[in-house]
Each structure stands twice: as structure tokens, then as C-alpha cells.
Enzyme design. Structure first.
Site, mmCIF file in Angstrom:
data_model
loop_
_atom_site.group_PDB
_atom_site.id
_atom_site.type_symbol
_atom_site.label_atom_id
_atom_site.label_comp_id
_atom_site.label_asym_id
_atom_site.label_seq_id
_atom_site.Cartn_x
_atom_site.Cartn_y
_atom_site.Cartn_z
ATOM 1 N N TYR A 144 0.818 -1.210 0.000
ATOM 2 C CA TYR A 144 0.000 0.000 0.000
ATOM 3 C C TYR A 144 0.860 1.272 0.000
ATOM 4 O O TYR A 144 0.352 2.357 0.232
ATOM 5 C CB TYR A 144 -0.908 0.013 1.222
ATOM 6 C CG TYR A 144 -2.014 -1.029 1.210
ATOM 7 C CD1 TYR A 144 -2.985 -1.023 0.215
ATOM 8 C CD2 TYR A 144 -2.101 -2.005 2.200
ATOM 9 C CE1 TYR A 144 -4.007 -1.965 0.207
ATOM 10 C CE2 TYR A 144 -3.124 -2.952 2.200
ATOM 11 C CZ TYR A 144 -4.071 -2.924 1.208
ATOM 12 O OH TYR A 144 -5.090 -3.848 1.193
ATOM 13 N N ASP A 204 -1.879 -11.274 8.722
ATOM 14 C CA ASP A 204 -1.175 -12.457 8.203
ATOM 15 C C ASP A 204 0.309 -12.439 8.533
ATOM 16 O O ASP A 204 0.939 -13.486 8.636
ATOM 17 C CB ASP A 204 -1.367 -12.551 6.690
ATOM 18 C CG ASP A 204 -2.830 -12.682 6.339
ATOM 19 O OD1 ASP A 204 -3.310 -13.810 6.180
ATOM 20 O OD2 ASP A 204 -3.514 -11.642 6.250
ATOM 21 N N HIS A 447 4.651 -6.695 -4.268
ATOM 22 C CA HIS A 447 3.226 -6.906 -4.460
ATOM 23 C C HIS A 447 2.437 -5.643 -4.192
ATOM 24 O O HIS A 447 2.893 -4.723 -3.516
ATOM 25 C CB HIS A 447 2.712 -8.062 -3.605
ATOM 26 C CG HIS A 447 2.793 -7.788 -2.125
ATOM 27 N ND1 HIS A 447 1.760 -7.226 -1.419
ATOM 28 C CD2 HIS A 447 3.783 -7.990 -1.238
ATOM 29 C CE1 HIS A 447 2.127 -7.096 -0.155
ATOM 30 N NE2 HIS A 447 3.350 -7.544 -0.012
ATOM 31 N N TYR A 528 -11.390 -0.644 0.169
ATOM 32 C CA TYR A 528 -11.352 -0.265 1.586
ATOM 33 C C TYR A 528 -10.044 0.426 1.920
ATOM 34 O O TYR A 528 -9.928 1.064 2.975
ATOM 35 C CB TYR A 528 -11.567 -1.507 2.465
ATOM 36 C CG TYR A 528 -10.328 -2.170 3.026
ATOM 37 C CD1 TYR A 528 -9.594 -3.087 2.278
ATOM 38 C CD2 TYR A 528 -9.890 -1.899 4.317
ATOM 39 C CE1 TYR A 528 -8.463 -3.700 2.796
ATOM 40 C CE2 TYR A 528 -8.758 -2.512 4.841
ATOM 41 C CZ TYR A 528 -8.047 -3.412 4.072
ATOM 42 O OH TYR A 528 -6.923 -4.008 4.599
ATOM 43 N N ARG A 529 -9.064 0.333 1.009
ATOM 44 C CA ARG A 529 -7.712 0.799 1.298
ATOM 45 C C ARG A 529 -6.954 0.662 -0.008
ATOM 46 O O ARG A 529 -7.259 -0.197 -0.822
ATOM 47 C CB ARG A 529 -7.136 -0.127 2.359
ATOM 48 C CG ARG A 529 -5.777 0.157 2.907
ATOM 49 C CD ARG A 529 -5.505 -0.896 3.978
ATOM 50 N NE ARG A 529 -4.207 -0.785 4.589
ATOM 51 C CZ ARG A 529 -3.692 -1.702 5.406
ATOM 52 N NH1 ARG A 529 -4.390 -2.782 5.695
ATOM 53 N NH2 ARG A 529 -2.513 -1.543 5.948
HETATM 54 C C1 EUG Z 1 -4.511 -9.274 3.145
HETATM 55 C C2 EUG Z 1 -5.657 -8.855 3.770
HETATM 56 C C3 EUG Z 1 -5.947 -7.504 3.804
HETATM 57 C C4 EUG Z 1 -5.096 -6.595 3.189
HETATM 58 C C5 EUG Z 1 -3.944 -7.021 2.581
HETATM 59 C C6 EUG Z 1 -3.656 -8.382 2.564
HETATM 60 C C7 EUG Z 1 -4.281 -10.708 3.120
HETATM 61 C C8 EUG Z 1 -3.455 -11.335 2.308
HETATM 62 C C9 EUG Z 1 -8.090 -7.804 4.715
HETATM 63 O O1 EUG Z 1 -7.056 -6.981 4.378
HETATM 64 O O2 EUG Z 1 -5.429 -5.280 3.209
HETATM 65 C C10 EUG Z 1 -3.296 -12.779 2.317
#
Ligand code: EUG
Length: 598
Positions: A144, A204, A447, A528-529
Site C-alpha cells: 500500500y 497475516d 506486491h 477499503y484501502r
Molecule cells: C490481506 C488482507 C488484507 C489486506 C492485505 C492483505 C491478506 C493477504 C483484509 O485486508 O489489506 C493474504
């Protein structure tokens, strides 16, 4: 002997790895570097990036003045070679996962405050010199924008390095108060040290800032997975240098103590203002309270589904279970391709042909895994005592069992190295590193997340999935869908994995992102972001009634930050002095963010 220096530990610094993960971190870093072809750094091509409209002379005077307001010698010029590093050794000078040229979105300097009062001084300094500042908690907002300032030449305020204390863990209230530099790894260790039966909630990966993630409205996977919803109380330095406490914290405690109800009740009296300090540039959060979850028994599981078009049925089965809170946390629905990726083996192991990995190659690859030819996997966890877990699981099995060929697995049913064991940890609040492995898909991998919200309804979810799938096809990227189920909605996270060393891939990643945002918005879906560089485009999609929301945000921004010094452009909010000067990446400009004024 490893060719790497030891990975910094938590004991050696706020951003480090806990001892328990040393060996795993070392192995993960070695795997990542074995695919790396880029040098660690290249000589800078450009001179130090100054803040906009600031001469070298003024900058030098300003930096000298800045050094004087801090206790420690705590200003670093960003004039050394840029190092993308690795997850646990990430930069605070730029975006490690650059989607444009590495040197385009860089700061001029980094400053390290030691307390809120120094943050106030920095803010006053910024107002005096009209130099934009860009606060980061730890800078691990990877995918992000990382630590990069939206306006190049800004001074990054790295809050985490010297402000990284767990200020309080309240046993009876099951809550804590943290500073910006407290990572999930660190909070977990600190809670363990108390011996209290309390859980934290982790995303995560465990390296991020608890505070930073929450004000970006990030997500974790226990029943407390909505991080912003489970915060309670903030302390904030406003853009004019004033210090504010929200919620019950606004009532002075007796004899100068913190208010005892600060971390008990979120809303207090009057407008609930905490929300405007999330995903914004209205203040710098220096302390934040969080609720901790009382430890409980739990059971993780996975359910596999054989057909691609089981997707609709899965979503419609999830909805009532989620809305009734039988699914007590934030479960994930993933595509089978992630089962391959999360093994950590590179894409080339599974497919060497042209274009995207084919369905046939996924089918072949799945033969190396224990589940046969599957299309989707649901990762869930149930909580409570054994009796309630059993009754919940019975219900869940009946519901998903309605899909022919679906199969239910417990951790004891899968090999020791299967990803489910990592979910067991994450879903019980133990921060891990495992998720890094699927970045090995490509060499020099970076990514970028595309993160729309979809109702938990099959028609909507299919619509979004089709848009994402088709555009990934057009732009030549494998699709990695992870649907994080919050309840009535799911965060659809599409992870675009690209090779940082390949300008064509980067350009296609940008094109893909741009087209997904716009195609989703045409159907009424929004993110959302998002990554910094796409914030203007995403903010513009929230355009109802002639952009009433944007105007409202601008009104607040101009009132709180008349000089426009705080993170201009973050989340698409530009202060008055920047508006209509060519900064906004919208309209024609959105077509090629490299043409942006940077
Ligand atoms: C993930 C989940 C997110 C996010 C970026 C990555 C999960 C990756 C629910 O938000 O903003 C496996």
C-alpha cells in the site's frame, strides 16, 4: 555459513524478529534472496530530493533548526543509496515495493521523535518552514506504499524507532495502550511475559505496527479482527501542534493520571471523532488503546471445494453463518493457486509456458499437495469451549457439505508443513512470517493489493471476481484472490505479484490496478484501502452528490492544517495549497501515474 548478517531481533530493536522465529526468518530471507537478481542497491541517479518549493539553502537552515528541537541527534538526510531490503529489514526512505521508479517517491530526510512533545515540536517546525512531513509508525504498510511519502521530498517522521513501548497491559479490562513502534511480534511477546490469559489479534504477517495497521483499518483473524473497531482511545498531535485525547481520555484523570475509563468506552460524549484520524492526514496518533481477547479454546479447519463455479454456493453458505456469528472470526476463502504459491516454491516450479499459469498447470501442481484437484479453500476457526466448538462445527459441516465433493480437514489431517498450521497460529493471535513465502512466486518480487469490498452475496462477489479475473488476464498477471469475510461484506484482496526489476511488469501492474479501480467503480464497488499512488483515483470513486465526501474532508483538512504540512495527498486528501496544482492523479493523469507531478 549464511552470507547474511543475523536478522535484527526484538531485543536489538523495536522492529526486529522474536527469538522464536530466528531460524524461520533466516530461511525465509535466504529463499527470497536466492531469487533476487537486483543488486542490494545502486548509486543514486538523482540529487537529494528537496521538499516542493524549498531551496537547498532554506532546506539546510530548516534541517539545522530541526536538529535543535530534538533531544537526540535524530535527523538523517536521505542521500545514501536506496535499499529495498527484506521484510524484517525494510526501508523508511521509500517504498520497498516501488510500483514506479525506486527513486521517484522518496523523502528528503527522516526524523526520529522520542515522545509526543517532540512530535509537537516537529509539527511546529514544519509549519514554520512550510515543509511537508509524512508520519509512519513503522513503515511496513507494504503493498500500500510502505514508508514512502506521497509528496516527494517530504520529511518522514519515523515514530516507531524511539516510541515503541507497550505502555500498559490492563488485566481486568483486557486492554492495552501502545506507542506507534509496537509491532504485533512485540505486543505478543509482552503479553506472553505477563503470563496473562490474553490474546492479541494479528494480520497475516506480524512485523507491522499495531497502531499503524489499526489507523489504516487493517484486518486480523481472531474474533477481534476488525482492528479499528477494537481500538479504544487515542492520543493525537494535531497539525497545529496541539495534543488531543479522544474518547474518555478527554476527561482529565485524578491528580494528572490518565483517565481510568479511556480504554473502556470508545465514544464518550459528543461527536465520535476517532474515525477521522484513520486513513486520513488530520493528525499524528502517538498512543492508542486496544482491547485484548480473553484466551479461549479454538479449532481451526479447512474445507476444499472441487469446482471453480462452486464459488457462488460457497459465498451464499458463508453469509448466514457469518451474519449469525456462527463464524466467529474473519475466515478466508482462497483460490487453489494460493495453495501452490504459499508453499514458497517459485512460479517456475509449477509452470514454464508463456502467459499466465494455466488451470491445467494448477491441476498438475495440486498433485504434489494432499487435496487432489480443488478450486477453492475455506480457512476457518471456531472459538469457545469444546462443546460449543463441536456444535458450531457440526452446523458448518452440514452447510458446506451441501456442496458436492467438498472436504473438511482438521490440522491433524494435513502434513506438518501445510499452510493450515500457520492459520492455526494467526487465528489464535500468534504473529507469524509464513505468509512471506508466496512472494517467492517471482524473482525480485513485490506486491500491490487491490482491495474492494463486496457484499457477502454470490451475485456481487461473482461480479467483482469476474472483473478482477478478466483484467488480470488482459494485463498478464496470475490472479491471487483472498476473500476475508467480515460478515455482511468480504474484503476481496487481489494480490498483484510483480518483478521489481522489470519495468514492463511494473507498468502492467499499474495499468491493471487503474482499470480494476475504474471497472469496479462502474459497478458500484469501491476499495477499503489502497496504495498511495492510487489513492486519488480511489477517493474519486467515492463521488456521490458531486463529491460531497471529498469536500467534507477538504473542509476538515483546511481547518486543521491550514499550511498543508501533514501528509499532503494521503488517502486522496489534498490541502488547499496543493489542490489544482497538478498533484491529484485523476482524469488523464490517472492513466499514467509516472506522468504525475512528483
Ligand atoms: C490481506 C488482507 C488484507 C489486506 C492485505 C492483505 C491478506 C493477504 C483484509 O485486508 O489489506 C493474504
Amino acid at each position: 555459513m549464511s552470507k547474511f548478517k543475523p536478522i535484527p531481533t526484538l531485543a536489538s530493536g523495536h522492529s526486529g524478529i522474536p527469538e522464536r522465529l530466528q531460524a524461520e526468518a533466516k530461511a525465509a530471507k535466504e529463499r527470497s534472496y536466492s531469487l533476487k537478481t537486483l543488486p542490494e542497491s545502486i548509486p543514486r541517479q538523482k540529487p537529494l530530493k528537496l521538499p516542493p518549493n524549498i531551496t537547498q539553502e532554506t532546506f539546510d537552515v530548516a534541517i539545522t533548526a530541526l536538529e535543535k528541537v530534538l533531544i537526540k541527534q535524530a535527523v538523517e538526510l536521505n542521500n545514501k543509496p536506496l535499499v529495498d531490503g527484506w521484510y524484517m529489514e525494510h526501508p523508511n526512505t521509500h517504498d520497498a515495493y516501488h510500483v514506479i521508479e525506486q527513486e521517484e517517491m522518496v523523502c528528503s530526510a527522516v526524523v526520529y521523535p522520542s515522545n509526543a512533545s517532540e512530535v509537537q515540536s516537529i509539527v511546529k517546525w514544519a509549519n514554520e518552514f512550510k515543509i511537508p512531513i509524512y508520519p509512519i509508525s513503522m513503515g511496513r504498510n507494504l503493498g500500500y506504499g510502505g514508508a514512502a511519502p506521497r509528496v516527494p521530498g517530504s520529511v518522514v517522521v519515523d515514530l516507531g524507532r524511539n516510541m515503541n513501548k507497550v505502555l500498559n497491559i490492563d488485566e481486568e479490562n483486557a486492554s492495552c495502550m501502545v506507542e506507534p513502534g509496537v509491532s504485533y511480534f512485540k505486543l505478543y511477546e509482552e503479553v506472553q511475559k505477563t503470563g496473562l490469559p490474553l490474546w492479541i489479534d494479528t494480520p497475516d504477517l506480524g512485523g507491522g505496527s499495531v497502531l499503524g495497521n489499526a489507523i489504516d483499518r487493517g484486518v486480523g483473524y481472531t474474533p477481534y479482527g476488525d482492528h479499528f473497531a477494537n481500538h479504544c482511545g487515542m492520543e493525537i498531535v494535531l497539525p497545529n501542534g496541539e495534543l488531543l485525547r479522544t474518547g474518555m481520555g478527554a476527561i482529565p484523570g485524578k491528580d494528572g493520571a490518565d483517565n481510568p475509563t479511556w480504554t473502556c468506552f470508545q465514544h464518550a460524549f459528543g461527536p465520535s471523532i476517532d474515525g477521522i484520524f484513520s486513513q486520513s492526514n488530520f493528525g499524528i496518533v502517538t498512543k492508542m488503546g486496544f482491547w485484548l481477547m480473553p484466551a479461549t479454546e479454538y479449532q481451526s479447519y479447512m474445507i476444499t471445494f472441487p469446482r471453480e463455479d462452486d464459488f457462488e454456493k460457497i459465498v451464499d453458505i458463508i453469509r448466514p453463518l457469518a451474519v449469525k456469528r456462527i463464524l466467529g472470526n474473519v475466515p478466508q476463502l482462497r483460490h487453489a493457486i494460493q495453495e501452490l504459491a504459499v508453499t514458497g516454491k517459485p512460479r517456475s516450479h509449477w509452470y514454464s509456458g508463456p502467459g499466465r499459469v494455466t488451470r491445467e498447470a494448477i491441476r498438475e501442481g495440486l498433485k504434489e499437495l494432499p487435496f487432489g484437484n480443488i478450486s477453492w479453500v475455506f480457512y476457518g476457526t471456531q472459538y469457545g469451549d469444546q462443546a460449543s466448538i463441536s456444535s458450531q462445527l457440526a452446523l458448518i459441516k452440514v452447510e458446506f457439505g451441501k456442496i458436492p465433493g467438498s472436504k473438511f480437514y482438521l490440522p491433524s489431517d494435513v502434513p506438518a508443513d501445510h499452510y493450515l498450521h500457520s492459520r492455526v497460529q494467526v487465528c489464535s493471535g500468534v504473529p507469524v512470517l509464513k505468509e512471506l513465502d508466496w512472494l517467492n512466486w517471482k524473482p525480485n518480487a513485490a506486491h500491490l493489493f487491490f482491495s474492494p469490498i463486496t457484499p457477502t452475496k454470490s451475485k456481487d462477489a461473482r461480479k467483482i471476481h469476474t472483473i478482477i479475473e478478466k483484467l488480470h488476464q488482459n494485463w498478464g498477471f496470475d490472479t491471487f484472490p483472498t476473500l476475508c469475510v467480515a460478515g455482511r461484506e468480504m474484503h476481496y484482496i487481489a494480490n498483484i505479484v510483480y518483478n521489481r526489476a522489470d519495468p514492463d511488469e511494473k507498468s502492467r501492474a499499474r495499468g491493471l490496478m487503474r482499470e480494476m479501480i475504474s471497472a469496479a467503480a462502474k459497478e458500484g464497488f469501491g476499495e477499503y484501502r489502497t496504495h498511495l499512488l492510487f489513492a486519488d483515483q480511489v477517493a474519486e470513486t467515492y463521488s456521490w452528490n458531486d463529491g460531497a465526501l471529498r469536500k467534507f474532508n477538504e473542509t476538515i483538512k483546511d481547518a486543521l492544517d491550514p499550511n498543508g504540512i501533514l501528509a499532503p495527498g494521503r488517502n486522496g486528501i489534498w490541502p488547499r495549497s496543493y489542490r489544482d496544482q497538478g498533484w491529484e492523479l485523476i482524469g488523464e493523469k490517472a492513466k499514467d501515474v509516472t506522468k504525475a507531478r512528483l
